[in-house]
Motif scaffolding. Structure first.
Motif, PDB file in Angstrom:
ATOM      1  N   LEU A   1      58.689  54.934  36.017  1.00 41.34           N
ATOM      2  CA  LEU A   1      59.309  53.877  36.817  1.00 41.34           C
ATOM      3  C   LEU A   1      60.773  54.148  37.128  1.00 41.34           C
ATOM      4  N   PHE A   2      61.455  54.928  36.259  1.00 45.23           N
ATOM      5  CA  PHE A   2      62.844  55.291  36.564  1.00 45.23           C
ATOM      6  C   PHE A   2      62.896  56.068  37.878  1.00 45.23           C
ATOM      7  N   THR A   3      61.966  57.037  38.022  1.00 46.35           N
ATOM      8  CA  THR A   3      61.891  57.804  39.271  1.00 46.35           C
ATOM      9  C   THR A   3      61.559  56.887  40.441  1.00 46.35           C
ATOM     10  N   VAL A   4      60.667  55.925  40.200  1.00 45.84           N
ATOM     11  CA  VAL A   4      60.292  54.998  41.271  1.00 45.84           C
ATOM     12  C   VAL A   4      61.520  54.241  41.768  1.00 45.84           C
ATOM     13  N   VAL A   5      62.343  53.755  40.826  1.00 41.92           N
ATOM     14  CA  VAL A   5      63.523  52.982  41.225  1.00 41.92           C
ATOM     15  C   VAL A   5      64.518  53.865  41.976  1.00 41.92           C
ATOM     16  N   MET A   6      64.689  55.119  41.509  1.00 46.24           N
ATOM     17  CA  MET A   6      65.603  56.033  42.207  1.00 46.24           C
ATOM     18  C   MET A   6      65.091  56.315  43.615  1.00 46.24           C
ATOM     19  N   LEU A   7      63.778  56.543  43.740  1.00 47.76           N
ATOM     20  CA  LEU A   7      63.205  56.776  45.066  1.00 47.76           C
ATOM     21  C   LEU A   7      63.407  55.546  45.945  1.00 47.76           C
ATOM     22  N   PHE A   8      63.337  54.368  45.332  1.00 47.09           N
ATOM     23  CA  PHE A   8      63.536  53.157  46.113  1.00 47.09           C
ATOM     24  C   PHE A   8      64.982  53.081  46.635  1.00 47.09           C
ATOM     25  N   GLY A   9      65.942  53.585  45.828  1.00 48.84           N
ATOM     26  CA  GLY A   9      67.323  53.662  46.309  1.00 48.84           C
ATOM     27  C   GLY A   9      67.423  54.576  47.518  1.00 48.84           C
ATOM     28  N   ILE A  10      66.753  55.748  47.436  1.00 48.29           N
ATOM     29  CA  ILE A  10      66.737  56.678  48.577  1.00 48.29           C
ATOM     30  C   ILE A  10      66.103  56.007  49.799  1.00 48.29           C
ATOM     31  N   TYR A  11      65.028  55.303  49.542  1.00 42.69           N
ATOM     32  CA  TYR A  11      64.310  54.577  50.593  1.00 42.69           C
ATOM     33  C   TYR A  11      65.254  53.607  51.313  1.00 42.69           C
ATOM     34  N   SER A  12      66.085  52.900  50.526  1.00 47.23           N
ATOM     35  CA  SER A  12      67.011  51.939  51.128  1.00 47.23           C
ATOM     36  C   SER A  12      68.065  52.639  51.976  1.00 47.23           C
ATOM     37  N   PHE A  13      68.584  53.769  51.470  1.00 42.47           N
ATOM     38  CA  PHE A  13      69.585  54.493  52.250  1.00 42.47           C
ATOM     39  C   PHE A  13      68.984  55.005  53.565  1.00 42.47           C
ATOM     40  N   LEU A  14      67.740  55.515  53.479  1.00 39.55           N
ATOM     41  CA  LEU A  14      67.078  55.987  54.705  1.00 39.55           C
ATOM     42  C   LEU A  14      66.892  54.833  55.680  1.00 39.55           C
ATOM     43  N   SER A  15      66.500  53.649  55.158  1.00 44.00           N
ATOM     44  CA  SER A  15      66.346  52.502  56.063  1.00 44.00           C
ATOM     45  C   SER A  15      67.674  52.180  56.726  1.00 44.00           C
ATOM     46  N   ALA A  16      68.775  52.258  55.943  1.00 40.00           N
ATOM     47  CA  ALA A  16      70.080  51.947  56.523  1.00 40.00           C
ATOM     48  C   ALA A  16      70.391  52.911  57.667  1.00 40.00           C
ATOM     49  N   LEU A  17      70.063  54.219  57.469  1.00 39.95           N
ATOM     50  CA  LEU A  17      70.304  55.203  58.534  1.00 39.95           C
ATOM     51  C   LEU A  17      69.489  54.864  59.774  1.00 39.95           C
TER      52      LEU A  17
ATOM     53  N   PHE B   1      68.462  51.941  60.676  1.00 40.00           N
ATOM     54  CA  PHE B   1      69.044  50.763  61.317  1.00 40.00           C
ATOM     55  C   PHE B   1      70.251  51.149  62.179  1.00 40.00           C
ATOM     56  N   VAL B   2      71.078  52.085  61.693  1.00 36.35           N
ATOM     57  CA  VAL B   2      72.213  52.540  62.510  1.00 36.35           C
ATOM     58  C   VAL B   2      71.699  53.161  63.803  1.00 36.35           C
ATOM     59  N   ASN B   3      70.661  53.986  63.666  1.00 27.39           N
ATOM     60  CA  ASN B   3      70.120  54.675  64.830  1.00 27.39           C
ATOM     61  C   ASN B   3      69.526  53.690  65.832  1.00 27.39           C
ATOM     62  N   LEU B   4      69.049  52.533  65.328  1.00 26.81           N
ATOM     63  CA  LEU B   4      68.473  51.527  66.228  1.00 26.81           C
ATOM     64  C   LEU B   4      69.527  50.488  66.634  1.00 26.81           C
ATOM     65  N   ASP B   5      70.802  50.834  66.511  1.00 25.06           N
ATOM     66  CA  ASP B   5      71.932  50.003  66.965  1.00 25.06           C
ATOM     67  C   ASP B   5      72.185  48.773  66.103  1.00 25.06           C
ATOM     68  N   ALA B   6      71.507  48.632  64.976  1.00 25.66           N
ATOM     69  CA  ALA B   6      71.709  47.437  64.150  1.00 25.66           C
ATOM     70  C   ALA B   6      72.733  47.750  63.060  1.00 25.66           C
ATOM     71  N   VAL B   7      74.005  47.864  63.452  1.00 28.13           N
ATOM     72  CA  VAL B   7      75.011  48.320  62.486  1.00 28.13           C
ATOM     73  C   VAL B   7      75.252  47.297  61.378  1.00 28.13           C
ATOM     74  N   ASP B   8      75.244  46.009  61.742  1.00 31.65           N
ATOM     75  CA  ASP B   8      75.460  44.981  60.711  1.00 31.65           C
ATOM     76  C   ASP B   8      74.345  45.004  59.670  1.00 31.65           C
ATOM     77  N   VAL B   9      73.118  45.181  60.154  1.00 33.02           N
ATOM     78  CA  VAL B   9      71.974  45.209  59.250  1.00 33.02           C
ATOM     79  C   VAL B   9      72.051  46.428  58.337  1.00 33.02           C
ATOM     80  N   ALA B  10      72.437  47.578  58.926  1.00 32.57           N
ATOM     81  CA  ALA B  10      72.534  48.806  58.137  1.00 32.57           C
ATOM     82  C   ALA B  10      73.536  48.641  57.007  1.00 32.57           C
ATOM     83  N   PHE B  11      74.653  48.024  57.339  1.00 30.66           N
ATOM     84  CA  PHE B  11      75.712  47.735  56.381  1.00 30.66           C
ATOM     85  C   PHE B  11      75.141  46.951  55.188  1.00 30.66           C
TER      86      PHE B  11
END
Lengths: 325, 118
Positions: free
Chosen positions: A26-42, A44-54
């Motif tokens: 589960l430690f790996t799962v949580v770390m992967l989930f952090g990566i997942y969130s950063f990728l989602s933020a990227l 969101f930036v690419n889809l012009d949603a800068v506030d959401v990415a933030f």
């Protein structure tokens, strides 16, 4: 070019999520989930949603990762093999997925300016809000003025969630006599943390008060300020953090934020306008809008900051208790 | 090619939703179920933001020389949803901690036969 970035990032997101299914640590799962969130933020930036990415970068990769790790410290990091059969869940998921994929074929085309979502109310916001509200960031205009009533509800939900966590777990007592926790032996971490924590708080204030002009606002600022204190608590220990910001102050702050928000609405009621209609707060309607937005963003920022830190204290207090036992 | 680009975002959203949904139903550990719930939730966020995108548009912050903006309304809805999402996730995790304290385990198949133990 933007399409290619979109294709690649969404592909990486799917691969990350796919890995989460099969990993039992589960430690790996949580770390992967952090990566997942950063990728989602990227994405969101690419889809012009800068506030959401933030928001996603601060919340998803920061706060939720810390909370999940705090839970893992109490519940253990290995997932045991399930005794259930996996065929039925797989079947249910595949049927749902197939139905939804079939549904996407009738969806409006991605990015088409003639889509129904871009008619009706959106052009009104885009064309009129810079003059009507007087601030360039349309997301803030809609969030804090046109749809302020929604945002009041969401702030109240954050407050209610903090109350829920506190009633389930309770806050740690402010007591410096308990054992010292934190990372005493990590000199580099302590020095670096001391240097960057003031900068993080400064950045949070910038995001709070510059949210009308650029990406940002109360939600993001509250989370970033809470992240600064969470970093402090992680490096210097929970007893030190509760000494700097006592839990009972946080409880009062969480309520104060919602009060500031709702109070702004009540003031506009008394000035014989609608609830949360800021145009009457000053002689000039645009100046009134600006005052109102600053006031309610401050309320949101205070509530989000206090609620997030309260939730963290509650989890950290549990972990500390377990360590003492 | 354009058929794929026109629908790719929606397909990935559905795929993410399927994976999150599967983890929620099939995972044995309650913390992992909450991670699954978060993936499910993010897929919905991705759906809204994809709908808000306008080709050739810019971030919805008024600036000189820009005529096309993406739709700000989905951004507002999702921005607040993310913060509310983490707050509700925290409530879920707090419940997990209490379940661990009451039953001594967070594995679904282990506390099924411990119903009278609180």
């Amino acid at each position: 070019m933007a399409e290619i970035i979109d294709l690649v990032l969404l592909g990486m997101l799917a691969i990350t999520a796919f890995n989460i299914i099969f990993i039992k640590d589960l430690f790996t799962v949580v770390m992967l989930f952090g990566i997942y969130s950063f990728l989602s933020a990227l994405i969101f930036v690419n889809l012009d949603a800068v506030d959401v990415a933030f928001t996603e970068a601060a919340v998803g990769a920061g706060i939720s990762t810390v909370l999940m790790l705090g839970t893992l410290a109490l519940t253990g990091r290995k997932e045991k093999a399930s005794s259930h059969k996996t065929i039925l869940p797989l079947l249910v998921v595949c049927v749902t997925g197939a139905a939804l994929i079939y549904g996407t074929l009738d969806m409006p085309l991605f990015g088409d300016p003639d889509n129904p979502a871009h008619q009706h109310v959106a052009p009104r916001y885009i064309e009129d809000s810079p003059q009507e509200i007087g601030i360039p960031n349309m997301v803030t205009s809609v969030l804090a003025s046109y749809r302020a009533f929604d945002t009041l509800g969401e702030t109240a939900v954050v407050f209610a969630a903090a109350i829920g966590v506190l009633s389930l777990l309770g806050l740690p007592k402010r007591d410096r006599a308990t054992i010292q926790s934190g990372l005493k032996s990590h000199l580099v971490l302590r020095v670096v943390a001391k240097m960057i924590i003031p900068l993080i708080v400064l950045f949070a204030l910038y995001v709070q008060f510059h949210g009308d002009y650029g990406p940002g606002g109360g939600f993001q600022a509250g989370v970033i300020a809470a992240a600064a204190l969470i970093l402090y608590a992680l490096v210097f220990g929970l007893p030190m953090a509760t000494h700097v910001v006592p839990p009972r102050v946080l409880k009062a702050l969480a309520a104060l934020g919602v009060l500031i928000y709702a109070g702004t609405g009540v003031v506009s009621l008394f000035l014989s306008a609608n609830f949360l209609d800021y145009s009457v707060l000053a002689e000039d309607p645009v100046a009134g809008q600006h005052i109102g937005i600053i006031a309610i963003e401050l309320g949101v920022g205070i509530t989000v900051f206090a609620a997030m830190l309260c939730i963290f204290y509650a989890f950290a207090g549990q972990t500390e208790r377990k360590n003492i036992q | 090619m354009s058929f794929i680009v026109d629908h790719y975002n929606y397909w990935i959203v559905v795929l993410l939703m399927m994976m999150g949904f599967y983890v929620v139903i099939a995972a044995n550990n309650l913390v992992k179920k909450i991670v699954g719930l978060n993936i499910f939730q993010t897929s919905v966020f991705m759906m809204y933001i994809s709908i808000g995108k306008v080709n050739g548009g810019s971030a919805p912050i008024a600036a000189e020389g820009i005529t096309t903006y993406s739709n700000p309304l989905p951004h507002v809805l999702i921005l607040t949803a993310i913060v509310v999402g983490v707050a509700t996730t925290a409530v879920g995790l707090a419940l997990v901690v209490r379940i661990k304290r009451a039953y001594g385990t967070v594995e679904e198949n282990e506390f099924e036969d411990k119903e009278d133990l609180i």
